[in-house]
Motif scaffolding. Structure first.
Motif, PDB file in Angstrom:
ATOM      1  N   GLY A   1       0.844  -1.190   0.000  1.00  0.00           N
ATOM      2  CA  GLY A   1       0.000   0.000   0.000  1.00  0.00           C
ATOM      3  C   GLY A   1       0.874   1.232   0.000  1.00  0.00           C
ATOM      4  O   GLY A   1       1.842   1.317   0.758  1.00  0.00           O
ATOM      5  N   ILE A   2       0.555   2.169  -0.872  1.00  0.00           N
ATOM      6  CA  ILE A   2       1.358   3.391  -0.991  1.00  0.00           C
ATOM      7  C   ILE A   2       0.531   4.604  -0.622  1.00  0.00           C
ATOM      8  O   ILE A   2      -0.598   4.762  -1.074  1.00  0.00           O
ATOM      9  N   ALA A   3       1.139   5.446   0.195  1.00  0.00           N
ATOM     10  CA  ALA A   3       0.604   6.778   0.474  1.00  0.00           C
ATOM     11  C   ALA A   3       1.733   7.753   0.154  1.00  0.00           C
ATOM     12  O   ALA A   3       2.775   7.722   0.802  1.00  0.00           O
ATOM     13  N   GLY A   4       1.544   8.543  -0.886  1.00  0.00           N
ATOM     14  CA  GLY A   4       2.604   9.463  -1.304  1.00  0.00           C
ATOM     15  C   GLY A   4       2.167  10.903  -1.142  1.00  0.00           C
ATOM     16  O   GLY A   4       1.150  11.314  -1.686  1.00  0.00           O
ATOM     17  N   LYS A   5       2.933  11.649  -0.383  1.00  0.00           N
ATOM     18  CA  LYS A   5       2.660  13.074  -0.177  1.00  0.00           C
ATOM     19  C   LYS A   5       3.483  13.878  -1.177  1.00  0.00           C
ATOM     20  O   LYS A   5       4.677  13.638  -1.331  1.00  0.00           O
ATOM     21  N   ASP A   6       2.847  14.815  -1.847  1.00  0.00           N
ATOM     22  CA  ASP A   6       3.531  15.743  -2.761  1.00  0.00           C
ATOM     23  C   ASP A   6       4.344  15.028  -3.842  1.00  0.00           C
ATOM     24  O   ASP A   6       5.482  15.392  -4.126  1.00  0.00           O
ATOM     25  N   GLY A   7       3.774  13.984  -4.420  1.00  0.00           N
ATOM     26  CA  GLY A   7       4.425  13.317  -5.538  1.00  0.00           C
ATOM     27  C   GLY A   7       5.534  12.352  -5.174  1.00  0.00           C
ATOM     28  O   GLY A   7       6.169  11.784  -6.057  1.00  0.00           O
ATOM     29  N   THR A   8       5.801  12.154  -3.880  1.00  0.00           N
ATOM     30  CA  THR A   8       6.902  11.273  -3.482  1.00  0.00           C
ATOM     31  C   THR A   8       6.623   9.812  -3.812  1.00  0.00           C
ATOM     32  O   THR A   8       7.544   8.999  -3.808  1.00  0.00           O
ATOM     33  N   HIS A   9       5.366   9.475  -4.109  1.00  0.00           N
ATOM     34  CA  HIS A   9       5.050   8.078  -4.420  1.00  0.00           C
ATOM     35  C   HIS A   9       5.730   7.616  -5.704  1.00  0.00           C
ATOM     36  O   HIS A   9       5.944   6.431  -5.894  1.00  0.00           O
ATOM     37  N   MET A  10       6.106   8.531  -6.573  1.00  0.00           N
ATOM     38  CA  MET A  10       6.761   8.127  -7.818  1.00  0.00           C
ATOM     39  C   MET A  10       8.120   7.482  -7.538  1.00  0.00           C
ATOM     40  O   MET A  10       8.486   6.490  -8.174  1.00  0.00           O
ATOM     41  N   ASP A  11       8.870   8.031  -6.575  1.00  0.00           N
ATOM     42  CA  ASP A  11      10.137   7.419  -6.180  1.00  0.00           C
ATOM     43  C   ASP A  11       9.904   6.034  -5.600  1.00  0.00           C
ATOM     44  O   ASP A  11      10.637   5.090  -5.886  1.00  0.00           O
ATOM     45  N   SER A  12       8.868   5.921  -4.773  1.00  0.00           N
ATOM     46  CA  SER A  12       8.542   4.626  -4.172  1.00  0.00           C
ATOM     47  C   SER A  12       8.180   3.616  -5.241  1.00  0.00           C
ATOM     48  O   SER A  12       8.647   2.473  -5.215  1.00  0.00           O
ATOM     49  N   LEU A  13       7.347   4.017  -6.185  1.00  0.00           N
ATOM     50  CA  LEU A  13       6.949   3.111  -7.268  1.00  0.00           C
ATOM     51  C   LEU A  13       8.158   2.653  -8.074  1.00  0.00           C
ATOM     52  O   LEU A  13       8.250   1.481  -8.453  1.00  0.00           O
ATOM     53  N   ALA A  14       9.079   3.557  -8.333  1.00  0.00           N
ATOM     54  CA  ALA A  14      10.278   3.206  -9.107  1.00  0.00           C
ATOM     55  C   ALA A  14      11.102   2.167  -8.360  1.00  0.00           C
ATOM     56  O   ALA A  14      11.584   1.195  -8.958  1.00  0.00           O
ATOM     57  N   GLN A  15      11.267   2.346  -7.048  1.00  0.00           N
ATOM     58  CA  GLN A  15      12.064   1.388  -6.284  1.00  0.00           C
ATOM     59  C   GLN A  15      11.351   0.040  -6.187  1.00  0.00           C
ATOM     60  O   GLN A  15      11.973  -1.011  -6.330  1.00  0.00           O
ATOM     61  N   ILE A  16      10.048   0.061  -5.972  1.00  0.00           N
ATOM     62  CA  ILE A  16       9.284  -1.188  -5.913  1.00  0.00           C
ATOM     63  C   ILE A  16       9.398  -1.924  -7.250  1.00  0.00           C
ATOM     64  O   ILE A  16       9.616  -3.134  -7.287  1.00  0.00           O
ATOM     65  N   ALA A  17       9.259  -1.200  -8.345  1.00  0.00           N
ATOM     66  CA  ALA A  17       9.373  -1.808  -9.675  1.00  0.00           C
ATOM     67  C   ALA A  17      10.739  -2.440  -9.857  1.00  0.00           C
ATOM     68  O   ALA A  17      10.858  -3.543 -10.407  1.00  0.00           O
ATOM     69  N   GLN A  18      11.776  -1.773  -9.377  1.00  0.00           N
ATOM     70  CA  GLN A  18      13.134  -2.302  -9.499  1.00  0.00           C
ATOM     71  C   GLN A  18      13.275  -3.595  -8.689  1.00  0.00           C
ATOM     72  O   GLN A  18      13.813  -4.592  -9.174  1.00  0.00           O
ATOM     73  N   VAL A  19      12.771  -3.599  -7.463  1.00  0.00           N
ATOM     74  CA  VAL A  19      12.871  -4.782  -6.606  1.00  0.00           C
ATOM     75  C   VAL A  19      12.111  -5.958  -7.212  1.00  0.00           C
ATOM     76  O   VAL A  19      12.612  -7.073  -7.260  1.00  0.00           O
ATOM     77  N   PHE A  20      10.912  -5.711  -7.713  1.00  0.00           N
ATOM     78  CA  PHE A  20      10.057  -6.794  -8.191  1.00  0.00           C
ATOM     79  C   PHE A  20      10.257  -7.131  -9.665  1.00  0.00           C
ATOM     80  O   PHE A  20       9.617  -8.045 -10.181  1.00  0.00           O
TER      81      PHE A  20
END
Length: 144
Positions: free
Chosen positions: A97-116
């Motif tokens: 589950g992602i909660a991204g404040k001020d667009g920070t979720h894009m960094d999270s999505l990129a790292q998750i995509a890299q891991v998976f």
């Protein structure tokens, strides 16, 4: 995304269905005060418009644009399931589950995509026994 952002990890999820899994990660985000309770509704709204199944046993439920106001601070909630969850006909073992404040979720999505993106890394995540091992795998991928 720093390892501090990966503070919500549950290695043995209790959900048995897609909707229960969305509620489980939403509750983790709510309990961490990362989102308001209304964010759960935004996560279900997103799922009803487009599946958040990503492949490699992963689903990434998150809110709609309208639900962004319900995010209080950025956070990830990671849940691993012993038994696969049926996610619209796909097997899911990890729900993030992602909660991204001020667009920070894009960094999270990129790292998750890299891991998976690598099945070898997914296999490692299926075998770890501690939350710290999950953080280490994410940190290794971030450094790569």
């Amino acid at each position: 995304m720093s390892n501090k952002a990966i503070e919500l990890i549950r290695l043995v999820g209790v959900a048995k269905s897609r909707d229960e899994a969305i509620s489980e990660v939403a509750e983790m985000l709510i309990n961490a005060k990362a989102v308001t309770p209304s964010y759960r509704d935004a996560m279900f709204d997103r799922e009803s418009s487009v599946s958040t199944y990503m492949g490699h046993y992963l689903a990434i439920p998150h809110g709609t644009l309208e639900g962004a106001a319900e995010v209080l601070h950025s956070a990830l909630a990671i849940v691993r399931y012993e038994e696969p969850i049926d996610w619209d006909g796909n097997e899911v073992r990890f729900v993030i589950g992602i909660a991204g404040k001020d667009g920070t979720h894009m960094d999270s999505l990129a790292q998750i995509a890299q891991v998976f993106s690598e099945l070898e890394t997914v296999e490692k995540l299926l075998k770890v026994s501690t939350e710290e091992q999950v953080r280490e795998i994410f940190a290794e991928q971030a450094a790569a």
